[in-house]
Design an enzyme around this catalytic site. Sequence first.
Site, PDB file in Angstrom:
ATOM      1  N   LYS A  74       0.794  -1.232   0.000  1.00 37.73           N
ATOM      2  CA  LYS A  74       0.000   0.000   0.000  1.00 37.73           C
ATOM      3  C   LYS A  74       0.828   1.284   0.000  1.00 37.73           C
ATOM      4  O   LYS A  74       0.385   2.316  -0.501  1.00 37.73           O
ATOM      5  CB  LYS A  74      -0.925  -0.012   1.213  1.00 37.73           C
ATOM      6  CG  LYS A  74      -2.146  -0.867   0.988  1.00 37.73           C
ATOM      7  CD  LYS A  74      -3.207  -0.030   0.369  1.00 37.73           C
ATOM      8  CE  LYS A  74      -4.140  -0.810  -0.482  1.00 37.73           C
ATOM      9  NZ  LYS A  74      -5.165   0.034  -1.089  1.00 37.73           N
ATOM     10  N   ASP A 120      -8.850  -0.185   6.426  1.00 38.76           N
ATOM     11  CA  ASP A 120      -8.976  -1.250   7.421  1.00 38.76           C
ATOM     12  C   ASP A 120      -7.596  -1.757   7.812  1.00 38.76           C
ATOM     13  O   ASP A 120      -7.447  -2.880   8.273  1.00 38.76           O
ATOM     14  CB  ASP A 120      -9.933  -2.369   6.984  1.00 38.76           C
ATOM     15  CG  ASP A 120     -10.027  -2.499   5.495  1.00 38.76           C
ATOM     16  OD1 ASP A 120      -9.003  -2.271   4.839  1.00 38.76           O
ATOM     17  OD2 ASP A 120     -11.132  -2.820   5.007  1.00 38.76           O
TER      18      ASP A 120
END
Length: 394
Positions: A74, A120
């Site tokens: 990410k 999340d």
Amino acid sequence: MTLNSPRFKACFNPFLEEDPEFDLPSEEALDFHRSMSEYLPTPLLSLPGLADELGVGQILVKDESHRFGLKAFKILGASYAMYRLVRKLWEEEGDFDLAAFHRGELPGRLDSLTFAAASDGNHGRAVAWMARRLRKKAVIFVPEGTVEARVSAIRAEGAEVVFHGRTYDDAVRSAAEEAGKRSWTVVSNTAYEGNTEVPGWMVDGYGTLFEEAEEQIREQVLSEPDIVFVQAGVGGLAAAAIRNSYAEEEGPRIVCVEPVEADGLLESASTEDGRIAPSKGCHDSIMAGLNCATPSLTAWPVVKAGADYFLAVDDVFAEEAMGRFYFPSTGDPRIVAGESGAAGLAGLFALCRKPELEEDRNGLELDEDSTILAVNTEGDTDPESFRRRIDKGS
Ligand SMILES: Cc1ncc(COP(=O)(O)O)c(C=O)c1O
């Protein structure tokens, strides 16, 4: 559609275009990542033992568990998107200075910059990490059930964590609302009406891992992939895989893998006109990073035009794939893959094994000559649950 509820669902993409028009992957993202002192390409591993067992030619795994010490891919998106965002604000009143940016010395007029993101886990940690590098505040909105290990990892980067709502989609809404009220800058990995630029940069940033893989395939004299198995939440990573595939003359086919309980891409591909349709599942998959109901507004058109096949799998496939990565076949390297990280391999398991999918295997030309590329998108980002699942499979 093949449906064998609740274990898996699958369909070829009825909207696949022969000659779709995409923006080419941005080389600027790779250049930017290379300019970061923390940058190192992640390993590309070959798993000949597992390939033999599954009856395919070769399995290659791009192992993002090693990315920047953050255990997930990410940061490629967050770092590039935040660089583009800051550069844009910086250039409104002066020349951008990359070296000063890397030292976290931003002009005084950017002092009040606070970044907000919904996540999340992995995206939030990446935004927090980058904000700290820029000496700025970050506020990360997470769904209420987010596990402690992921929350602590975000806090360890100095960010504030706000719990809101049951699902990732709830957190996205509240991050946007709060940021609007307080003039915070949203770093979203999903695009929605009024927020499309940053998520686009995010996809550009993910492209780095596919560019690296191409280079490693050439250097290690490996076969070019025939099929990429890419796991999808909102579809940003899948969009990056697709763009890289179409940048090649004969790029690989793309299989998008989702949890059955959060299959927004498959659901959208199943509508009559290919409009975005949220998953009807309950978004409670163990694949936490993929627990997103609604595809990204800007990633979906790329996925819709360029993905070959959608496959939604049950959590048990992900658990098995985690175990197979960790306890490899003879001669294969050990890989630490979290629940979402193992999802691509989970999709390959389902496709290779299910007799109901034989026609689909043929349609994808998945056979003993195929080279498969999967991405391990995360390591043990929740170490306790990782250990529990691995112990089960030992
Ligand atoms: C580990 C992991 N893999 C895959 C994905 C899916 O990426 P996208 O939401 O861009 O589809 C995510 C998203 O957060 C993730 O955390």
